[in-house]
Motif scaffolding. Sequence first.
Motif, short mmCIF file in Angstrom:
data_model
loop_
_atom_site.label_atom_id
_atom_site.label_comp_id
_atom_site.label_asym_id
_atom_site.label_seq_id
_atom_site.Cartn_x
_atom_site.Cartn_y
_atom_site.Cartn_z
N VAL A 56 70.88 40.07 25.93
CA VAL A 56 69.69 39.64 26.67
C VAL A 56 68.75 40.82 26.86
N ASP A 57 69.30 41.98 27.20
CA ASP A 57 68.47 43.18 27.37
C ASP A 57 67.71 43.51 26.09
N ARG A 58 68.37 43.43 24.95
CA ARG A 58 67.72 43.73 23.67
C ARG A 58 66.61 42.72 23.37
N ALA A 59 66.86 41.45 23.65
CA ALA A 59 65.85 40.42 23.41
C ALA A 59 64.64 40.63 24.32
N LEU A 60 64.90 40.94 25.59
CA LEU A 60 63.80 41.19 26.53
C LEU A 60 63.02 42.45 26.14
N ALA A 61 63.72 43.47 25.68
CA ALA A 61 63.05 44.70 25.25
C ALA A 61 62.19 44.44 24.02
N ALA A 62 62.69 43.63 23.08
CA ALA A 62 61.91 43.30 21.89
C ALA A 62 60.65 42.52 22.26
N HIS A 63 60.78 41.58 23.20
CA HIS A 63 59.62 40.82 23.66
C HIS A 63 58.61 41.75 24.34
N ALA A 64 59.07 42.62 25.19
CA ALA A 64 58.19 43.57 25.87
C ALA A 64 57.52 44.50 24.86
N SER A 65 58.23 44.87 23.81
CA SER A 65 57.67 45.73 22.77
C SER A 65 56.53 45.02 22.03
N ARG A 66 56.71 43.71 21.76
CA ARG A 66 55.64 42.94 21.11
C ARG A 66 54.42 42.85 22.04
N GLU A 67 54.66 42.65 23.33
CA GLU A 67 53.56 42.60 24.29
C GLU A 67 52.85 43.96 24.35
N LEU A 68 53.61 45.03 24.29
CA LEU A 68 53.03 46.37 24.29
C LEU A 68 52.15 46.57 23.05
N ASP A 69 52.60 46.08 21.91
CA ASP A 69 51.78 46.15 20.70
C ASP A 69 50.46 45.40 20.89
N ASP A 70 50.52 44.23 21.54
CA ASP A 70 49.30 43.45 21.81
C ASP A 70 48.35 44.22 22.72
N VAL A 71 48.91 44.85 23.74
CA VAL A 71 48.08 45.62 24.67
C VAL A 71 47.45 46.82 23.96
N ASP A 72 48.23 47.51 23.14
CA ASP A 72 47.69 48.65 22.39
C ASP A 72 46.58 48.20 21.44
N ARG A 73 46.78 47.06 20.78
CA ARG A 73 45.75 46.52 19.89
C ARG A 73 44.49 46.19 20.68
N ALA A 74 44.65 45.59 21.87
CA ALA A 74 43.49 45.25 22.70
C ALA A 74 42.75 46.51 23.16
#
Length: 115
Positions: A56-74
């Motif tokens: 679960v921790d790995r899945a949540l970290a992967a999701h947060a990492s994708r969100e971080l990519d979106d924020v960096d792109r923005a």
Amino acid sequence: MTRAHANQLQNNLLAERARLQREIERLTTPPTDAAGSHGRFGDDEIASTAGTNGEVDRALAAHASRELDDVDRALTQLHEDPDHFGRCATCLRPIPLARLRLIPGTRYCLTHAPE
């Protein structure tokens, strides 16, 4: 979009970026027990949400990492192409400020948001 709105959205993006970095760090750092040993908490110990289930921790970290990519792109778009920042990637209409405040890294209006 006014300069004041752009500044506010930049501050929101930076705050969200910091929150996501903390979340990724929390989810990817092995927990320690009272003695300072790494490993999973036992049933008889007080457990935080991080560290109770590695998958679960790995899945949540992967999701947060994708969100971080979106924020960096923005953030990049806000600085490099501010005239197109806050426009839906599908229909090119402005994304409402309320949605940009709620989901800082979003690329889509509510109509075109992926489910």
